[in-house]
Design a protein around this motif. Structure first.
Motif: not given
Length: 494
Positions: A289-307
């Motif tokens: 679960a930890l590896r899967a969770g950290t894998t999504g960090i670039p996605f979350s940052i990109a969403v916030s920046a683009a928004a």
């Protein structure tokens, strides 16, 4: 702010822990779908009614009822002994969130004078962004740590101290407010609409495990008739007392009707993707679960920046082209993800997923932030609140429908869902192609949105003091002073 953060974290925290829940409770595939879809369905069904109840009985009162009920439901989720109890508790959570969330922005709106609201909404946006980014990581950490041997349960139990603090602080600091001319409740409309959603989503979710029985097709076939009955009843309510659940005249506005279609289909796309993505990484690739969770960090940052960029810089200049570019960019990211996943196979690394996830995140950010305001830009001011509530409700409906469709599009291509590994990876590729197809449809429908935001359509001519009639951006009839329409549920579940 506490309630908004708790609700958003609860939405984003669950997906990452689903494989752990499934293993611990020996849950079926339909049960793990209902853990997420049930919440979205209950939330969608109660959103507008929750806003109306706050207008009638007091926003502080409904807020406290909602947050207390949400906290109690979180406790029930955390101590669930079997899948049925967990799903039931998640349904209760969704109902309580529908009581709590509509009051958040309404209370902000009536508490602060117009010249201070900009700062408050800015803080609210920061809290929403923090919740979106921290939810998946918090879920991964709590699941991975396995505190006191509780495995996934702390993801719900963590709401208890936060919710209790919210109730205590809310009782002390929030002032009561009501709408001077609140609309009546349309409970029959709620029942018909909820029945239609259940009769569509329940057979989709349960059908595969039951061998696609005849009753499932009969239920789904009855949905168009329920929709027709709902429309007829809403017309009757308009003639009777002018307080329908849905203001049907809104659909005469071409851009609004198109926006509802975009919101529904976008909800379907995200509902499918985020569930199958989690299952792909943990059940297909065997990641923690930890590896899967950290894998999504670039996605979350990109969403916030683009928004942030889309709202402040791009949409005012390029209008709907930004949203269309977002749909195509997100589709391109999915195609890149499919290629990488097939090319690297079971040996794919987290860093190799970063590129497609960043591209997808940019595309999603270009859509989610400006979508509501773009759809509302041609809606008359007196109906902007009701319209935005319907938009958010439709998004939740789409999310629940997408989660239900995973039975067909994802689990439908898996021979034995108890055998993890390559077949979960292949099913992920198959599901992503469907998400790409939905995004292409969204791109086409977006041509019906206005080229530029005609903000004057729903902005006031000046500051308006006193209470507003309904929750800003959630439910109601009046938008108030043209403040930003923001909803915690607009942030994607990562």
């Amino acid at each position: 702010m506490t309630a908004a953060f708790m609700d958003l974290v609860d939405v984003t925290i669950v997906n990452i822990a689903i494989p752990s829940m499934r293993g611990d409770l020996n849950a079926s595939t339909s049960a793990i779908q209902w853990i997420t879809a049930g919440y979205a369905l209950a939330f969608a069904a109660g959103l507008i009614t929750g806003g109306r109840l706050g207008d009638i009985y007091g926003r502080k009162r409904l807020f406290l009822v909602g947050i207390a009920g949400f906290t109690a439901a979180s406790l029930l989720c955390g101590i669930a002994a079997n899948p049925a109890m967990l799903v039931s508790s998640r349904l209760l959570q969704g109902v309580m969130a529908a009581m709590m969330v509509p009051q958040v922005l309404a209370i902000i709106h009536v508490t602060f004078p117009p010249h201070e609201r900009g700062k408050v909404f800015g803080l609210f946006g920061a809290i929403v962004g923090l919740g979106a980014v921290s939810g998946p990581m918090l879920g991964a950490l709590l699941t991975e740590w396995n505190m006191f041997g509780l495995e996934w349960r702390p993801i719900f139990l963590i709401n208890l101290p936060v919710g209790i603090a919210g109730v205590i602080l809310g009782r002390k600091f929030i002032t009561e407010s009501k709408a001077p001319n609140a609309l009546r409740l349309d409970l029959i409309g709620v029942v018909i609409a909820t029945a239609g959603m259940v009769m569509l989503i329940y057979p989709l979710t349960q059908g595969r495990e039951n061998g696609w029985p005849l009753w499932g097709f009969l239920c789904m076939g009855a949905v168009p008739f329920l929709i027709a009955g709902f429309i007829a009843y809403e017309k009757y309510k308009i003639r009777k007392d002018g307080s329908p659940l849905v203001e049907l005249s809104l659909f005469k506005v071409k851009s609004f009707a198109a926006g509802i279609a975009v919101q529904l289909t976008f909800g379907i796309a995200t509902g499918i993707f985020f569930l199958v993505w989690t299952l792909y990484m943990q059940m297909g690739l065997g990641w923690s679960a930890l590896r899967a969770g950290t894998t999504g960090i670039p996605f979350s940052i990109a969403v916030s920046a683009a928004a942030g960029l889309s709202v402040q810089k791009l949409v005012p200049r390029f209008g709907r082209k930004v949203l269309q570019a977002g749909a195509l960019t997100m589709a391109a990211g999915l195609l890149l993800y499919i290629w990488e996943s097939q090319h690297f196979g079971m040996g794919i690394a987290s860093w190799q997923m970063a590129a497609p996830l960043v591209v997808m995140g940019i595309g999603m950010g270009l859509i989610v932030a400006p979508l509501t305001d773009t759809v509302l830009s041609e809606v008359p001011r007196e109906h902007a609140g009701s319209a935005s509530g319907l938009i958010n409700t439709t998004g939740q409906m789409g999310n629940a429908l997408g989660l239900g469709l995973t039975s067909v599009l994802y689990f439908g291509v898996i021979d034995d869902d108890t055998v993890f590994g390559p077949q979960y990876v292949d099913a992920f590729h198959s599901a992503l192609w469907w998400v790409v197809a939905v995004l292409v449809v969204i791109f086409a429908v977006m041509f019906a949105l206005p080229r530029k935001q005609a903000t004057a359509a729903h902005e006031g001519t000046g500051p308006v003091d006193g209470p507003v009639d309904d929750a800003v951006g959630v439910a109601g009839d009046d938008a108030g002073d043209g403040d930003p329409v923001i909803s915690p549920e607009k942030v994607p579940v990562a």
